[in-house]
Design an enzyme around this catalytic site. Structure first.
Site, mmCIF file in Angstrom:
data_model
loop_
_atom_site.group_PDB
_atom_site.id
_atom_site.type_symbol
_atom_site.label_atom_id
_atom_site.label_comp_id
_atom_site.label_asym_id
_atom_site.label_seq_id
_atom_site.Cartn_x
_atom_site.Cartn_y
_atom_site.Cartn_z
ATOM 1 N N PHE A 188 -13.879 -22.091 36.121
ATOM 2 C CA PHE A 188 -12.795 -22.175 35.137
ATOM 3 C C PHE A 188 -13.239 -21.833 33.717
ATOM 4 C CE2 PHE A 188 -14.484 -26.548 35.650
ATOM 5 C CZ PHE A 188 -14.847 -26.837 34.334
ATOM 6 N N THR A 200 -9.289 -36.052 33.912
ATOM 7 C CA THR A 200 -9.227 -34.626 33.563
ATOM 8 C C THR A 200 -7.953 -33.982 34.103
ATOM 9 O OG1 THR A 200 -11.638 -34.614 33.791
ATOM 10 C CG2 THR A 200 -10.538 -32.465 33.664
ATOM 11 N N ARG A 255 -3.294 -37.973 28.725
ATOM 12 C CA ARG A 255 -3.146 -36.841 29.646
ATOM 13 C C ARG A 255 -1.983 -37.048 30.608
ATOM 14 N NH1 ARG A 255 -9.633 -35.859 30.420
ATOM 15 N NH2 ARG A 255 -9.855 -34.123 28.946
ATOM 16 N N ARG A 257 -12.314 -42.024 26.378
ATOM 17 C CA ARG A 257 -12.117 -41.394 27.696
ATOM 18 C C ARG A 257 -11.106 -42.182 28.532
ATOM 19 N NH1 ARG A 257 -15.180 -37.006 28.708
ATOM 20 N NH2 ARG A 257 -15.052 -37.188 30.968
ATOM 21 N N LYS A 289 -5.993 -30.169 21.817
ATOM 22 C CA LYS A 289 -6.060 -28.791 22.309
ATOM 23 C C LYS A 289 -4.789 -28.011 21.928
ATOM 24 C CE LYS A 289 -9.277 -29.957 26.063
ATOM 25 N NZ LYS A 289 -9.626 -29.761 27.497
ATOM 26 N N ASN A 331 -4.958 -29.767 29.163
ATOM 27 C CA ASN A 331 -4.887 -31.220 29.343
ATOM 28 C C ASN A 331 -4.996 -31.980 28.026
ATOM 29 O OD1 ASN A 331 -7.594 -30.851 28.929
ATOM 30 N ND2 ASN A 331 -8.275 -31.864 30.792
ATOM 31 N N HIS A 380 -9.814 -33.321 24.336
ATOM 32 C CA HIS A 380 -11.221 -33.372 24.729
ATOM 33 C C HIS A 380 -11.831 -34.625 24.115
ATOM 34 C CE1 HIS A 380 -15.503 -32.381 25.111
ATOM 35 N NE2 HIS A 380 -15.602 -32.818 23.872
HETATM 36 P P1 ATP Z 1 -13.206 -32.711 28.204
HETATM 37 O O1 ATP Z 1 -14.640 -32.249 28.294
HETATM 38 O O2 ATP Z 1 -12.261 -31.627 27.722
HETATM 39 O O3 ATP Z 1 -13.053 -33.997 27.476
HETATM 40 P P2 ATP Z 1 -13.433 -33.731 30.860
HETATM 41 O O4 ATP Z 1 -14.769 -34.242 30.438
HETATM 42 O O5 ATP Z 1 -12.450 -34.678 31.455
HETATM 43 O O6 ATP Z 1 -12.684 -33.009 29.664
HETATM 44 P P3 ATP Z 1 -14.848 -31.506 32.034
HETATM 45 O O7 ATP Z 1 -15.304 -31.581 33.441
HETATM 46 O O8 ATP Z 1 -15.834 -31.688 30.942
HETATM 47 O O9 ATP Z 1 -13.612 -32.530 31.871
HETATM 48 O O10 ATP Z 1 -14.105 -30.119 31.847
HETATM 49 C C1 ATP Z 1 -13.865 -29.613 30.560
HETATM 50 C C2 ATP Z 1 -12.475 -29.034 30.506
HETATM 51 O O11 ATP Z 1 -12.401 -27.938 31.407
HETATM 52 C C3 ATP Z 1 -11.353 -29.973 30.968
HETATM 53 O O12 ATP Z 1 -10.874 -30.817 29.957
HETATM 54 C C4 ATP Z 1 -10.284 -29.002 31.400
HETATM 55 O O13 ATP Z 1 -9.557 -28.523 30.272
HETATM 56 C C5 ATP Z 1 -11.105 -27.864 31.972
HETATM 57 N N1 ATP Z 1 -11.236 -28.000 33.425
HETATM 58 C C6 ATP Z 1 -12.014 -28.868 34.107
HETATM 59 N N2 ATP Z 1 -11.893 -28.704 35.437
HETATM 60 C C7 ATP Z 1 -11.014 -27.678 35.613
HETATM 61 C C8 ATP Z 1 -10.453 -27.014 36.736
HETATM 62 N N3 ATP Z 1 -10.806 -27.363 37.987
HETATM 63 N N4 ATP Z 1 -9.591 -25.997 36.513
HETATM 64 C C9 ATP Z 1 -9.249 -25.625 35.263
HETATM 65 N N5 ATP Z 1 -9.734 -26.212 34.145
HETATM 66 C C10 ATP Z 1 -10.594 -27.222 34.315
HETATM 67 MG MG MG Z 2 -16.241 -33.043 29.435
#
Ligand code: ATP
Ligand code: MG
Length: 138
Positions: A57, A91, A102, A85, A9, A112, A115
């Site tokens: 978000f 996350t 992370r 993962r 990112k 973070n 992805h």
């Molecule tokens: P990614 O999809 O990026 O691999 P993830 O699967 O761990 O991450 P998701 O739930 O898919 O998390 O959320 C996608 C992205 O949205 C997260 O990586 C983070 O950057 C952002 N995100 C998730 N939850 C929040 C939150 N509560 N506040 C702000 N940003 C968030």
């Molecule tokens: Mg995700």
């Protein structure tokens, strides 16, 4: 063998940590079989994260993803989706295990660092969003 889509990112490219993150990936039994550095448009970010469009978000996340270049990658290895993962960590970096990307690099739950696809089905969709088969050299 399985493939997953990874994105380094904008917080990673801004701090010149591309190599440091790639070192973690390559030490984890994952091969980077495609990679390119691109600047996402807001439309592309919104399309990529469309599954999250109802989440609070969503707009901030898409705005963040276009603040600088990202590095999109295809990773290959045994159990690549779940393995990556695990290597990424939770996350929210505050909840991420020690030694994860992370925990060690992320700035916040939003910035973070990485992805990773969350299933083999989504990996195939996400890989084809960024790469043609010609660009993937396993
Ligand atoms: P990614 O999809 O990026 O691999 P993830 O699967 O761990 O991450 P998701 O739930 O898919 O998390 O959320 C996608 C992205 O949205 C997260 O990586 C983070 O950057 C952002 N995100 C998730 N939850 C929040 C939150 N509560 N506040 C702000 N940003 C968030
Ligand atoms: Mg995700």
């Amino acid at each position: 063998m399985q493939r997953t889509l990874s994105i380094l990112k904008p917080d990673v490219t801004r701090r010149n940590l591309t190599g440091a993150v790639n070192e973690r990936i390559e030490k984890s039994d994952l091969r980077i079989i495609a990679q390119k550095r691109i600047q996402l448009s807001l439309e592309q970010a919104q399309k990529f994260y469309a599954v999250h469009r109802e989440r609070a978000f969503f707009n901030d996340l898409c705005d963040f993803m276009v603040t600088g270049p990202v590095v999109v990658q295809v990773l290959e290895g045994n159990n690549a989706v779940d393995n990556y993962r695990t290597v990424m960590g939770a996350t929210n970096p505050a909840n991420a295990e020690e030694g994860t990307i992370r925990r060690d690099f992320a700035e916040s739950i939003e910035a973070n660092s990485v992805h990773g696809s969350d299933s083999a089905e989504n990996a195939a969709i996400e890989i084809s969003f960024f790469f043609s088969e010609m660009e993937i050299v396993g």
